[in-house]
Enzyme design. Sequence first.
Site, PDB file in Angstrom:
ATOM      1  N   TYR A  60      16.296  73.177 -32.551  1.00 53.26           N
ATOM      2  CA  TYR A  60      15.963  71.830 -33.018  1.00 53.26           C
ATOM      3  C   TYR A  60      14.459  71.658 -33.274  1.00 53.26           C
ATOM      4  CZ  TYR A  60      16.215  66.784 -33.507  1.00 53.26           C
ATOM      5  OH  TYR A  60      16.119  65.506 -34.001  1.00 53.26           O
ATOM      6  N   GLU A 119      10.834  71.459 -41.404  1.00 57.31           N
ATOM      7  CA  GLU A 119      10.858  70.269 -42.255  1.00 57.31           C
ATOM      8  C   GLU A 119       9.440  69.725 -42.445  1.00 57.31           C
ATOM      9  OE1 GLU A 119      13.631  67.341 -40.863  1.00 57.31           O
ATOM     10  OE2 GLU A 119      15.155  68.845 -40.389  1.00 57.31           O
TER      11      GLU A 119
END
Length: 364
Positions: free
Chosen positions: A288, A295
């Site tokens: 995660y 991103e």
Amino acid sequence: MAMENQVLTPHVYWAQRHRELYLRVELSDVQNPAISTTENVLHFKAQGHGAKGDNVYEFHLEFLDLVKPEPVYKLTQRQVNITVQKKVSQWWERLTKQEKRPLFLAPDFDRWLDESDAEMELRAKEEERLNKLRLESEGSPETLTNLRKGYLFMYNLVQFLGFSWIFVNLTVRFCILGKESFYDTFHTVADMMYFCQMLAVVETINAAIGVTTSPVLPSLIQLLGRNFILFIIFGTMEEMQNKAVVFFVFYLWSAIEIFRYSFYMLTCIDMDWEVLTWLRYTLWIPLYPLGCLAEAVSVVQSIPIFNETGRFSFTLPYPVKIKVRFSFFLQIYLIMIFLGLYINFRHLYKQRRRRYGQKKKKIH
């Protein structure tokens, strides 16, 4: 003398589940606590250090409904944690019988975060049992539960196959082509990623209309965040589509989802594979943060491109006439990425701790 006669109340934070109430009393170094329940009233009195210094603090809460006697409490150096069992397992619309909330009482937002997957499974099983009893009383040969399970199984299966195709494709191409495979990732698997992410809208709708017991907000945040990267950062900017960061974003997304969707798929048919369950609750720890980092890198790399092309920029009307670059919003979005990482990482950690933490001990 006025201080001696004044009743001091500590700050109290509360949350609930179907069977239990959770109260967190903000008192440190507590001594001689007296905690009890009578029918639907909780009585608390203790010596401790609170907002008014070292004093005796007390309060009484008249609950909305009946509770069981003998509440369980645990003293820590900073607070008192109290667990009260409801007499009847059901969701309360508020904590107290009186509609106006006492000034010292506030929601415990940490506890009010989404219920863990294990708790969702228990709620789903209870709903399934009630639906079965209702349908049997109506004499219906079919059960909505079976239709719901079949629908959710197929949905999770399709998503599992889609993300598995992306993951295997990227892995094989990397093994054969090495780093050269990074630069045409978008043109190779973008169509499948578009399909999977558009289908993910259904997951949020399922939660919103009650088909699943999952909370809506986390699903919506992930959906909007990923689709912003996929459709805006990558989809509208050809200059971004041949960058290596696309490979890492797609690879990390698919690695997370193949374990998540396979776990949900087996849950639909009442199967519990311990290895898969452990992977589902553990792999997010490295994946995660890495996904959020990838991103963020893609957003940073896109900022000069948006500045150069002027895409999505606009000028405010007269008399201001200031040009607002889209990169300004991207910089705000960068902050939101890491804020979301902190919130979700803490929540996922609590989910894992509730699933694999030590068994609760009753402390009197």
